[in-house]
Write a protein that holds these residues in place. Structure first.
Motif, PDB file in Angstrom:
ATOM      1  N   LEU A  12      48.797  29.587  -6.973  1.00 26.63           N
ATOM      2  CA  LEU A  12      49.881  30.563  -7.091  1.00 26.63           C
ATOM      3  C   LEU A  12      49.411  31.945  -6.650  1.00 26.63           C
ATOM      4  CD1 LEU A  12      51.506  29.811 -10.574  1.00 26.63           C
ATOM      5  CD2 LEU A  12      52.464  29.368  -8.342  1.00 26.63           C
ATOM      6  N   SER A 229      56.043  37.727 -11.939  1.00 20.81           N
ATOM      7  CA  SER A 229      56.134  36.684 -12.961  1.00 20.81           C
ATOM      8  C   SER A 229      56.000  35.284 -12.360  1.00 20.81           C
ATOM      9  CB  SER A 229      57.473  36.807 -13.684  1.00 20.81           C
ATOM     10  OG  SER A 229      57.504  35.944 -14.794  1.00 20.81           O
ATOM     11  N   GLU A 230      55.507  34.351 -13.192  1.00 14.98           N
ATOM     12  CA  GLU A 230      55.284  32.968 -12.751  1.00 14.98           C
ATOM     13  C   GLU A 230      55.705  31.979 -13.833  1.00 14.98           C
ATOM     14  OE1 GLU A 230      50.963  34.437 -10.967  1.00 14.98           O
ATOM     15  OE2 GLU A 230      51.091  33.062 -12.675  1.00 14.98           O
ATOM     16  N   GLN A 252      62.770  32.828 -14.217  1.00 18.73           N
ATOM     17  CA  GLN A 252      61.702  33.662 -13.678  1.00 18.73           C
ATOM     18  C   GLN A 252      62.045  34.176 -12.288  1.00 18.73           C
ATOM     19  OE1 GLN A 252      59.088  34.522 -15.879  1.00 18.73           O
ATOM     20  NE2 GLN A 252      60.797  33.573 -16.962  1.00 18.73           N
ATOM     21  N   ALA A 259      58.492  36.643  -7.572  1.00 17.64           N
ATOM     22  CA  ALA A 259      58.227  35.757  -8.706  1.00 17.64           C
ATOM     23  C   ALA A 259      58.067  34.329  -8.203  1.00 17.64           C
ATOM     24  CB  ALA A 259      59.362  35.847  -9.721  1.00 17.64           C
ATOM     25  N   SER A 260      57.280  33.551  -8.928  1.00 19.59           N
ATOM     26  CA  SER A 260      56.993  32.183  -8.487  1.00 19.59           C
ATOM     27  C   SER A 260      57.484  31.176  -9.526  1.00 19.59           C
ATOM     28  CB  SER A 260      55.480  32.012  -8.282  1.00 19.59           C
ATOM     29  OG  SER A 260      55.177  30.686  -7.951  1.00 19.59           O
ATOM     30  N   SER A 261      58.286  30.211  -9.080  1.00 24.30           N
ATOM     31  CA  SER A 261      58.828  29.167  -9.945  1.00 24.30           C
ATOM     32  C   SER A 261      58.466  27.810  -9.357  1.00 24.30           C
ATOM     33  CB  SER A 261      60.353  29.301 -10.059  1.00 24.30           C
ATOM     34  OG  SER A 261      60.707  30.571 -10.552  1.00 24.30           O
ATOM     35  N   SER A 294      63.157  34.686  -4.136  1.00 22.97           N
ATOM     36  CA  SER A 294      62.018  34.165  -4.895  1.00 22.97           C
ATOM     37  C   SER A 294      61.863  32.663  -4.703  1.00 22.97           C
ATOM     38  CB  SER A 294      62.197  34.491  -6.390  1.00 22.97           C
ATOM     39  OG  SER A 294      61.293  33.759  -7.179  1.00 22.97           O
ATOM     40  N   TYR A 298      58.623  31.716  -2.748  1.00 28.89           N
ATOM     41  CA  TYR A 298      57.539  31.427  -3.694  1.00 28.89           C
ATOM     42  C   TYR A 298      57.853  30.271  -4.646  1.00 28.89           C
ATOM     43  CZ  TYR A 298      55.784  35.902  -2.038  1.00 28.89           C
ATOM     44  OH  TYR A 298      55.331  36.927  -1.246  1.00 28.89           O
ATOM     45  N   PRO A 319      48.978  29.109 -14.398  1.00 25.76           N
ATOM     46  CA  PRO A 319      50.189  29.940 -14.422  1.00 25.76           C
ATOM     47  C   PRO A 319      50.279  30.873 -15.619  1.00 25.76           C
ATOM     48  CG  PRO A 319      50.685  27.760 -15.244  1.00 25.76           C
ATOM     49  CD  PRO A 319      49.256  27.714 -14.786  1.00 25.76           C
ATOM     50  N   THR A 365      48.637  37.037 -14.993  1.00 26.16           N
ATOM     51  CA  THR A 365      49.323  36.499 -13.816  1.00 26.16           C
ATOM     52  C   THR A 365      48.343  36.317 -12.659  1.00 26.16           C
ATOM     53  OG1 THR A 365      49.858  38.725 -13.030  1.00 26.16           O
ATOM     54  CG2 THR A 365      51.484  37.653 -14.450  1.00 26.16           C
ATOM     55  N   ASN A 366      48.856  35.746 -11.582  1.00 25.48           N
ATOM     56  CA  ASN A 366      48.112  35.640 -10.328  1.00 25.48           C
ATOM     57  C   ASN A 366      46.776  34.911 -10.480  1.00 25.48           C
ATOM     58  OD1 ASN A 366      48.407  36.315  -7.513  1.00 25.48           O
ATOM     59  ND2 ASN A 366      46.665  37.692  -7.743  1.00 25.48           N
TER      60      ASN A 366
END
Length: 422
Positions: A12, A229-230, A252, A259-261, A294, A298, A319, A365-366
């Motif tokens: 991610l 956000s993830e 998210q 943001a990553s879902s 998003s 992502y 995550p 995060t990240n």
């Protein structure tokens, strides 16, 4: 929503926005101006960036009283209940100082001391974040921090959002200031006539706030530089309602274009159903533009060959939020090595953690969940070591200590101990 078959190599991690040279220079200029001109710089920047010329930076009792009239009574009750849940959870994190005595009379220990003062940044702009107030303030209070100062950018009316003021008042914050951006970080770090300097700054903000926090680190402590956000949902295909999973992924996605879902599952059937449901629910979201970007850039559904591969993929992703929707979610916890917050079962939707359950929503995060933790009581205390060596311990161990000092070439260290052996 794109579906990919994978066996390894998920991530991610995204390049965090470190700002342009122009933004970094602007932040340095703002911080220097605040350091030099104090309140006047804050008032000038508030007029320039927020479009309002204030007479005073501090929120008044009248403004707080007015806020309570604007927030429905039942919602005030919900804020109180959320605060109670958050306080109860964090109270279990409190550490105690300790002392132990060895057989030779040596006393060793650890002293826990709360930070003297903490600054909390609450974002402003188009949205209000009462939950950010609760999540940053309450752990500091539970830790025993003596002074908490809150800063947040005012609206065009020169006021802070009513919900933010109610949350701050319910949390017991008595210093609330109408100032945002890099200038607010500068005020908390260096102090002005109105806003006294603090020891640590917590809370999220825009790129200018993030750059300012990086710059003042060392003069003060900071919590983290948070990325977008993830959420990752781990589902086995045997349980897990596609409607629920899609809704949680979108919860998210609406935060931010970056943001990553992600859904990770060994079930292609579930993957296809969730993909369809995401597109269906996306169309009716008020923040459809943000959420669509998003999901497009992502978002992903990763289909593995086995559940074991799916679990390993989750650990690679590390995550911020992880939902486990499987037959035996509790049985999987022990196999999860990297996640900021873990939600078990289909009833544990991520927003429950954001607002109400009690655990902190300020999360790594990240990919930083590989080595860091949610904001917690430990972030607001210092630990001091206590050493009281007995005469017997010096006589027994002094020559060993002197030898280790000489191994490092530090003769004065060795002699300092040997003085006591004479």
């Amino acid at each position: 929503m794109k579906i990919e078959r994978v066996t390894e190599g998920l991530s991610l991690k995204r390049d965090l926005d470190s700002g342009t040279e122009q933004q970094r220079n602007a932040v340095l200029e703002i911080l220097e101006n605040v350091k030099k001109n104090g309140d006047q710089a804050l008032l000038d920047y508030t007029a320039k960036f927020d479009g309002i010329r204030l007479d005073s930076l501090k929120v008044t009792a009248e403004e707080i009283e007015e806020a309570y009239k604007l927030v429905p009574e039942d919602v005030v009750g919900y804020i109180r209940e959320a605060a109670e849940n958050i306080r109860s959870y964090h109270s279990r994190q409190v550490r105690q100082s300790w002392i132990t005595t060895e057989a030779d009379g040596t006393i060793l220990g650890q002293k826990i001391t709360p930070l003297d003062a903490v600054g909390v940044y609450v974002p402003g702009g188009t949205a209000a974040y009462p939950s950010s107030v609760l999540m940053n303030v309450i752990p500091a209070q539970v830790a025993g921090v003596g002074r908490i100062a809150m800063v947040s950018p005012p609206g065009k009316d020169g006021k802070l959002p009513a919900g933010v003021l109610v949350a701050a008042n319910e949390s017991g914050v008595r210093e609330i200031y109408k100032v945002g951006g890099a200038q607010a970080i500068g005020a908390l770090a260096y102090g002005t006539d109105t806003i006294k300097a603090v020891d640590k700054i917590t809370g999220p903000g825009n790129i200018y706030v993030a750059l300012a926090k990086r710059e003042v680190f060392g003069d003060v402590d900071i919590d983290m530089i948070a990325g977008p956000s993830e959420i990752v949902v781990l589902a086995d295909g045997e349980v897990g309602n596609p409607d629920y999973i899609a809704a949680d992924l979108l919860s998210q996605a609406e935060h931010d274009r970056r943001a990553s879902s992600v859904l990770v599952t060994p079930s292609m059937e579930l993957a296809e159903k969730v993909s369809e449901e995401v597109e269906k629910q996306l169309a009716s979201l008020p923040r459809v533009e943000i959420a669509s970007a998003s999901i497009r850039d992502y978002g992903a559904i990763y289909v593995t060959e086995t559940m074991e591969q799916a679990i390993e993929a989750v650990n690679e992703l590390a995550p911020e939020h992880l939902e486990i929707m499987t037959v035996d979610p509790i049985g999987i916890i022990g196999q999860i090595r990297h996640a900021g917050a873990i939600f078990l079962g289909e009833n544990s939707s991520e927003p429950i953690g954001d607002y109400f359950a009690g655990p902190n929503h300020v999360l790594p995060t990240n990919g930083t969940a590989r080595f860091s933790s949610p904001l917690n009581v430990d972030d607001f205390v210092k630990k001091s070591s206590i050493i009281s060596y007995s005469k017997k311990a010096v006589m027994d161990n002094g020559h060993k200590i002197a030898a280790l000092a000489r191994l490092e070439g530090l003769e004065a260290h060795a002699r300092a101990v040997e003085q006591r052996l004479k």
